[in-house]
Design a protein around this motif. Structure first.
Motif, short mmCIF file in Angstrom:
data_model
loop_
_atom_site.label_atom_id
_atom_site.label_comp_id
_atom_site.label_asym_id
_atom_site.label_seq_id
_atom_site.Cartn_x
_atom_site.Cartn_y
_atom_site.Cartn_z
N SER A 8 0.84 -1.19 0.00
CA SER A 8 0.00 0.00 0.00
C SER A 8 0.87 1.24 0.00
CB SER A 8 -0.90 0.00 1.23
OG SER A 8 -1.60 1.21 1.32
N LYS A 9 0.46 2.27 -0.74
CA LYS A 9 1.24 3.50 -0.81
C LYS A 9 1.00 4.39 0.41
CE LYS A 9 1.63 3.74 -5.77
NZ LYS A 9 1.39 4.51 -6.98
N ASP A 10 -0.18 4.32 1.01
CA ASP A 10 -0.48 5.19 2.16
C ASP A 10 -0.35 4.45 3.49
OD1 ASP A 10 -2.71 3.56 2.00
OD2 ASP A 10 -4.15 5.17 2.29
N HIS A 11 0.42 3.38 3.49
CA HIS A 11 0.68 2.58 4.70
C HIS A 11 -0.62 2.05 5.32
CE1 HIS A 11 4.86 3.70 4.52
NE2 HIS A 11 4.50 4.97 4.41
N HIS A 12 -1.60 1.73 4.50
CA HIS A 12 -2.86 1.09 4.89
C HIS A 12 -3.78 1.97 5.72
CE1 HIS A 12 -1.51 -2.71 3.28
NE2 HIS A 12 -0.38 -2.61 3.98
N TRP A 13 -3.59 3.29 5.75
CA TRP A 13 -4.47 4.13 6.56
C TRP A 13 -5.88 4.16 6.01
CZ3 TRP A 13 -3.92 5.46 11.32
CH2 TRP A 13 -2.66 5.50 11.87
N TRP B 73 -1.62 0.53 15.09
CA TRP B 73 -1.12 1.88 14.87
C TRP B 73 -2.20 2.94 15.04
CZ3 TRP B 73 3.47 3.23 15.78
CH2 TRP B 73 4.51 2.32 15.60
#
Length: 88
Positions: free
Chosen positions: A23-28, A67
């Motif tokens: 994921s590019k947005d770190h899965h947020w 997180w």
């Protein structure tokens, strides 16, 4: 097995599959969706099986979504420290 428990298990499997994908947005974005879907499931589990099982499922969900929980704790700590202000 009740429908709510099956939904929670399905939520957990989907969350783990999402965690394994890049994921590019770190899965947020995925975390927000999982939270939005998980809260009603948690409410249904708590209503059907009681608060202890609801707490157990909540702890399992917090371990998967650690997180967002860590950032929420940091935000709460900062806001509480800022609300006290300087002592005169």
């Amino acid at each position: 097995m009740s429908t709510s428990i099956v939904l929670a298990c399905l939520w957990g499997v989907i969350a783990n599959i999402i965690a394994m994908t890049p994921s590019k947005d770190h899965h947020w974005r995925n975390a927000y969706i999982l939270i939005a879907v998980g809260i009603p499931i948690l409410g249904l589990i708590t209503a059907e099986h009681g608060p202890w099982i609801g707490l157990l499922v909540f702890a399992a969900a917090c371990s998967v979504l650690r997180w967002p929980v860590i950032y929420l704790g940091r935000w709460m700590r900062r806001s509480l420290a800022g609300a006290k202000g300087p002592v005169e």
